[in-house]
Design a protein around this motif. Sequence first.
Motif, mmCIF file in Angstrom:
data_model
loop_
_atom_site.group_PDB
_atom_site.id
_atom_site.type_symbol
_atom_site.label_atom_id
_atom_site.label_comp_id
_atom_site.label_asym_id
_atom_site.label_seq_id
_atom_site.Cartn_x
_atom_site.Cartn_y
_atom_site.Cartn_z
ATOM 1 N N ASN A 30 0.898 -1.129 -0.016
ATOM 2 C CA ASN A 30 0.047 0.219 -0.012
ATOM 3 C C ASN A 30 0.997 1.313 -0.007
ATOM 4 O O ASN A 30 1.621 1.410 0.866
ATOM 5 C CB ASN A 30 -0.844 0.143 1.235
ATOM 6 C CG ASN A 30 -1.813 1.151 1.260
ATOM 7 O OD1 ASN A 30 -1.840 2.119 0.655
ATOM 8 N ND2 ASN A 30 -2.992 0.825 2.179
ATOM 9 N N TYR A 58 0.201 4.394 0.505
ATOM 10 C CA TYR A 58 -0.221 5.341 1.684
ATOM 11 C C TYR A 58 0.303 4.906 2.937
ATOM 12 O O TYR A 58 0.903 5.710 3.959
ATOM 13 C CB TYR A 58 -1.603 5.413 1.614
ATOM 14 C CG TYR A 58 -2.161 6.158 0.468
ATOM 15 C CD1 TYR A 58 -2.105 7.425 -0.052
ATOM 16 C CD2 TYR A 58 -3.087 5.309 -0.343
ATOM 17 C CE1 TYR A 58 -2.488 7.964 -1.210
ATOM 18 C CE2 TYR A 58 -3.467 5.746 -1.571
ATOM 19 C CZ TYR A 58 -3.298 7.206 -1.987
ATOM 20 O OH TYR A 58 -3.752 7.651 -3.010
ATOM 21 N N GLU A 59 0.322 3.485 3.136
ATOM 22 C CA GLU A 59 0.914 2.993 4.304
ATOM 23 C C GLU A 59 2.558 3.104 4.388
ATOM 24 O O GLU A 59 3.071 3.352 5.546
ATOM 25 C CB GLU A 59 0.602 1.361 4.396
ATOM 26 C CG GLU A 59 0.885 0.820 5.716
ATOM 27 C CD GLU A 59 0.364 -0.434 5.871
ATOM 28 O OE1 GLU A 59 0.817 -1.144 6.804
ATOM 29 O OE2 GLU A 59 -0.283 -1.119 4.917
#
Length: 110
Positions: free
Chosen positions: A26, A28-29
């Motif tokens: 991910n 964003y993670e």
Amino acid sequence: MDYRKTNAPLTTVTRDMIKLTEGTGNVYETLMIIAKRANQISQDMKQDLEKKLQDFASSNDSLEEVFENREQIELSRYYEKLPKPTLIASQEYADGKLFYKNPMKEKSNF
């Protein structure tokens, strides 16, 4: 990790986000992991600089007594030349030197 002995670049580097997200899957993670580590590094750098600048603090704060301190200027220049915390954190992440965990993912496993 000692931010003074890092091999992070001094200028902005374009990074392949797909390659960086291999660990988390991910974007964003991954960015949050790097951002939180950059914040930690920034706080460490700030505390270290403040501790060193305490030696130059004057007990009498008046405008007439302000003078140019060569050592203080050199210390400030040294910290300005260090890589930025975001670059250090990105390099640590790319090198696999960061430990991270997502508590939300761990809850779903139970």
